[in-house]
Design an enzyme around this catalytic site. Sequence first.
Site, PDB file in Angstrom:
ATOM      1  CG  ASP A  12     -43.283 -23.425 -34.252  1.00  0.00           C
ATOM      2  OD1 ASP A  12     -43.795 -22.642 -35.085  1.00  0.00           O
ATOM      3  OD2 ASP A  12     -43.691 -23.586 -33.096  1.00  0.00           O
ATOM      4  CB  ALA A  13     -39.392 -28.044 -37.306  1.00  0.00           C
TER       5      ALA A  13
ATOM      6  CE  LYS B  30     -55.673   6.789 -22.511  1.00  0.00           C
ATOM      7  NZ  LYS B  30     -54.956   6.043 -21.481  1.00  0.00           N
TER       8      LYS B  30
ATOM      9  CB  ILE C 230     -54.727  11.695 -24.177  1.00  0.00           C
ATOM     10  CG1 ILE C 230     -53.665  10.943 -24.961  1.00  0.00           C
ATOM     11  CG2 ILE C 230     -55.785  12.228 -25.117  1.00  0.00           C
ATOM     12  CD1 ILE C 230     -54.243   9.816 -25.781  1.00  0.00           C
TER      13      ILE C 230
ATOM     14  NE  ARG D 259     -46.414  10.459 -21.451  1.00  0.00           N
ATOM     15  CZ  ARG D 259     -47.017  10.876 -20.339  1.00  0.00           C
ATOM     16  NH1 ARG D 259     -47.105  10.072 -19.312  1.00  0.00           N
ATOM     17  NH2 ARG D 259     -47.522  12.071 -20.272  1.00  0.00           N
TER      18      ARG D 259
ATOM     19  CE  LYS E 270     -54.288   8.988 -31.143  1.00  0.00           C
ATOM     20  NZ  LYS E 270     -53.253   8.005 -31.503  1.00  0.00           N
TER      21      LYS E 270
ATOM     22  CE1 TYR F 288     -38.425 -17.105 -37.541  1.00  0.00           C
ATOM     23  CE2 TYR F 288     -37.372 -18.227 -35.682  1.00  0.00           C
ATOM     24  CZ  TYR F 288     -37.673 -17.058 -36.374  1.00  0.00           C
ATOM     25  OH  TYR F 288     -37.209 -15.862 -35.916  1.00  0.00           O
ATOM     26  CG  ASP F 289     -37.059 -23.775 -34.215  1.00  0.00           C
ATOM     27  OD1 ASP F 289     -37.283 -22.545 -34.104  1.00  0.00           O
ATOM     28  OD2 ASP F 289     -37.660 -24.640 -33.564  1.00  0.00           O
TER      29      ASP F 289
ATOM     30  CB  CYS G 189     -65.007 -31.640   1.791  1.00  0.00           C
ATOM     31  SG  CYS G 189     -66.166 -30.967   0.579  1.00  0.00           S
TER      32      CYS G 189
HETATM   33  S1  IVH Z   1     -51.788   8.916 -28.583  1.00  0.00           S
HETATM   34  C1  IVH Z   1     -50.795  13.062 -28.036  1.00  0.00           C
HETATM   35  N1  IVH Z   1     -53.103   6.675 -28.869  1.00  0.00           N
HETATM   36  O1  IVH Z   1     -52.370   6.867 -23.333  1.00  0.00           O
HETATM   37  C2  IVH Z   1     -51.305  11.732 -27.853  1.00  0.00           C
HETATM   38  N2  IVH Z   1     -52.069   7.112 -26.774  1.00  0.00           N
HETATM   39  O2  IVH Z   1     -52.602   9.542 -21.730  1.00  0.00           O
HETATM   40  C3  IVH Z   1     -50.249  10.781 -27.533  1.00  0.00           C
HETATM   41  N3  IVH Z   1     -52.347   5.320 -25.127  1.00  0.00           N
HETATM   42  O3  IVH Z   1     -49.169   7.563 -22.440  1.00  0.00           O
HETATM   43  C4  IVH Z   1     -50.723   9.444 -27.310  1.00  0.00           C
HETATM   44  N4  IVH Z   1     -53.518   3.987 -26.425  1.00  0.00           N
HETATM   45  O4  IVH Z   1     -49.400   5.416 -23.615  1.00  0.00           O
HETATM   46  C5  IVH Z   1     -52.382   7.439 -28.033  1.00  0.00           C
HETATM   47  N5  IVH Z   1     -54.284   4.724 -29.284  1.00  0.00           N
HETATM   48  C6  IVH Z   1     -53.560   5.477 -28.457  1.00  0.00           C
HETATM   49  C7  IVH Z   1     -53.246   5.087 -27.130  1.00  0.00           C
HETATM   50  C8  IVH Z   1     -52.500   5.940 -26.321  1.00  0.00           C
HETATM   51  C9  IVH Z   1     -52.969   4.143 -25.224  1.00  0.00           C
HETATM   52  C10 IVH Z   1     -51.654   5.817 -23.913  1.00  0.00           C
HETATM   53  C11 IVH Z   1     -50.280   6.336 -24.145  1.00  0.00           C
HETATM   54  C12 IVH Z   1     -50.165   7.618 -23.374  1.00  0.00           C
HETATM   55  C13 IVH Z   1     -51.471   7.718 -22.695  1.00  0.00           C
HETATM   56  C14 IVH Z   1     -51.968   9.135 -22.839  1.00  0.00           C
END
Ligand code: IVH
Length: 695
Positions: A47-48, A135, A97, A156, A307, A50-51, A425
């Site tokens: 760290d030092a 998620k 989602i 968002r 996805k 970096y500092d 106690c």
């Molecule tokens: S994709 C079209 N990937 O979940 C899809 N979302 O209900 C757009 N989230 O508000 C989001 N982990 O904040 C995606 N691996 C992930 C995610 C993720 C968490 C959250 C995101 C969004 C919510 C969707």
Amino acid sequence: MAEQSDLFSAPAPAAPALVATKVEALRAQLNAWAHQYYVQDAPSVPDAEYDRAFQQLQALEGAYPGLVTPDSPTQRVIGAVMDGLTPVRHRVPMLSIRTETDTEATGAEAFDARIRRELKLAPEAPPVEYVAEPKFDGLAMSLRYEAGRLVQAATRGDGEVGEDVTHNIRTIRQIPLALADAPPVLEVRGEVYMRRADFDALNERQREQGGKTFVNPRNAAAGAVRQLDSGIAAQRPLSFFAYGLGEVEGAEFATHFEVLEKLKAWGFPVAAQASIAQGAPELIAFHQRIGAQRDQLPYDIDGVVYKVNSLALQKQLGFVTREPRWAVAHKYPAQEMMTRVEGIDVQVGRTGKLTPVARLAPVFVGGVTVTNATLHNLFELRRKKVRVGDQVIVRRAGDVIPEVVGVVPAPREAYVPNFRMPAQCPICGSAVVREPGEVSHRCSGGLFCPAQRKQAVLHFAQRRAMDVEGLGEKLVDQLIDGDVIRTLPDLFRLGLPALAGLDRMAEKSAQNVLDALEQSKRTTLPRFLFGLGIRHVGEATAKDLARHFGALDAIMDASVDQLLQVNDVGPVVAQSIHTFFAQPHHREVVAQLRACGVAWEEGAPVEGATLPLAGKTIVLTGTLPTLGRDEAKDLLEAAGAKVAGSVSKKTYCVVAGAEAGSKLDKAQALGIPVLDEDGLRALLQGQLPGGAASS
Ligand code: IVH
């Protein structure tokens, strides 16, 4: 930004070209170090160092304000205070989602079947390729880069319009302020979150100061992001994962996985677990695999996301209202649930701390049935206004003790008196005291208090300490309550008749306990030290002490000043160790344990650097044929290695067993040596992972 135009309008001396070059070099170096530290978890300089570089850059920028750029590492914590948050219209909406609430198998199958139907795929067509990701349980963020510079960060909001929180997001070290070879416009979408350890530390700090605690990491993160004062946000440690893109100009991608790889290359943290899955069976396997890891992850997740990998197919599938057809969230059991407080008990811990504990109507939360939850201390209980009969929210995340995070407001049917801390106690009747400045009440009975004795025995016997198998809570209760043992050494004086006479203790199991006790006598100095239960001496400190002093007598006789020489030992810890061994009855306990045959190998004081694996970071993954994970970790640490949880370029080698997952993949991708158990043993005997013997 007002303060910047002032800066630029000041009559600043023009910087010599050499200074400009130096400033650029310092920035590049600082950014590289910060990326290793915050994103890869693998610091490469002290760290030092970096500092020093940071201060040098600050000094140069101070002398030549014309050289200051908004993306300089010195500009992260600006302390800018906003009047209010400005609305931001998203150029590409931030979608949500759809959630699949079905069981493990049917959730993934239903999604896959829908996709195949929408794409009009024949039953015999090959499986659809997906990407599966955790998620994250935080809040969605859109980061806009123009010409490679972070120009805006927005929440968002309703998906169309969010809020500008750039000033706070700039304080997150994991988020690059500038990108190398980025397209002219790039919006990175991801999740801002707080790691559990950071959240716990934040709440612990709040609790100690008698302040308001946060309900969960998500709320703490959301609160921090929406602060008007970035100085406050900077004190709430936030992290980030990138998982997609918004508006992009000047770059094309074919698959989502390619996007993730590119995000990683730009320096964004991307979940290491993200992987390609062919069809429903691999989605199901992913859901199960991540579910099994969930408690051990350093952050909260509430499910996984599937996805469609091909971006062309994503486009073809399109979306309905706010939800894309090509993605689905598949949840895990909730980590927060509502239930009723049936009563409030007080538990006495190993150090005498009195903890109010809510007895609950059984509730399934975080994957287990919970009947008790901690209320931490009197002040927190009062602040949350918890009373018997109330509906409360219980949180259980990770392996931590479940806690009551708040009351669901509702009129009470009848008057319920406020909870009071007992003056005596509840176990031994000794006076309950509270030291000035402390929030916790304590039993003053010390080892006279059976509750403290029980906890002391359990702590001594636990796996990470003396590892006496079979010496669990029920048995210890009987041993202490029946006055069969009074001190730790008494454990080793137990005979078969005394044990076999206990409730539900057949001669066979009694003999097993005796054998386990006998076996536990051969131990190590760190295990023994940790087992003594000295306040503030956890496993890591015990290891540091053993390494520094080599022998127990040296530790027992060390002055506070000598103790302060030990790595990571500060004044509070040093004082605590010194006070412990200053007490004659503690010395007596140690002497008696040794007389009973408890023994370990002692050595001369060892300097960290002389150990064979000193300074090396090693990662364990999967199940080894004979060595347990803790055993392997102990062996490596004893040889001076640091055992880390994730693989990076700095990893010396990876020890992989059966069912090793993404860590093994990553090691192979980075060309890091991978060893099996035999390889590990060879390494401990001084052989280099490549095969040649080390000198
Ligand atoms: S994709 C079209 N990937 O979940 C899809 N979302 O209900 C757009 N989230 O508000 C989001 N982990 O904040 C995606 N691996 C992930 C995610 C993720 C968490 C959250 C995101 C969004 C919510 C969707």
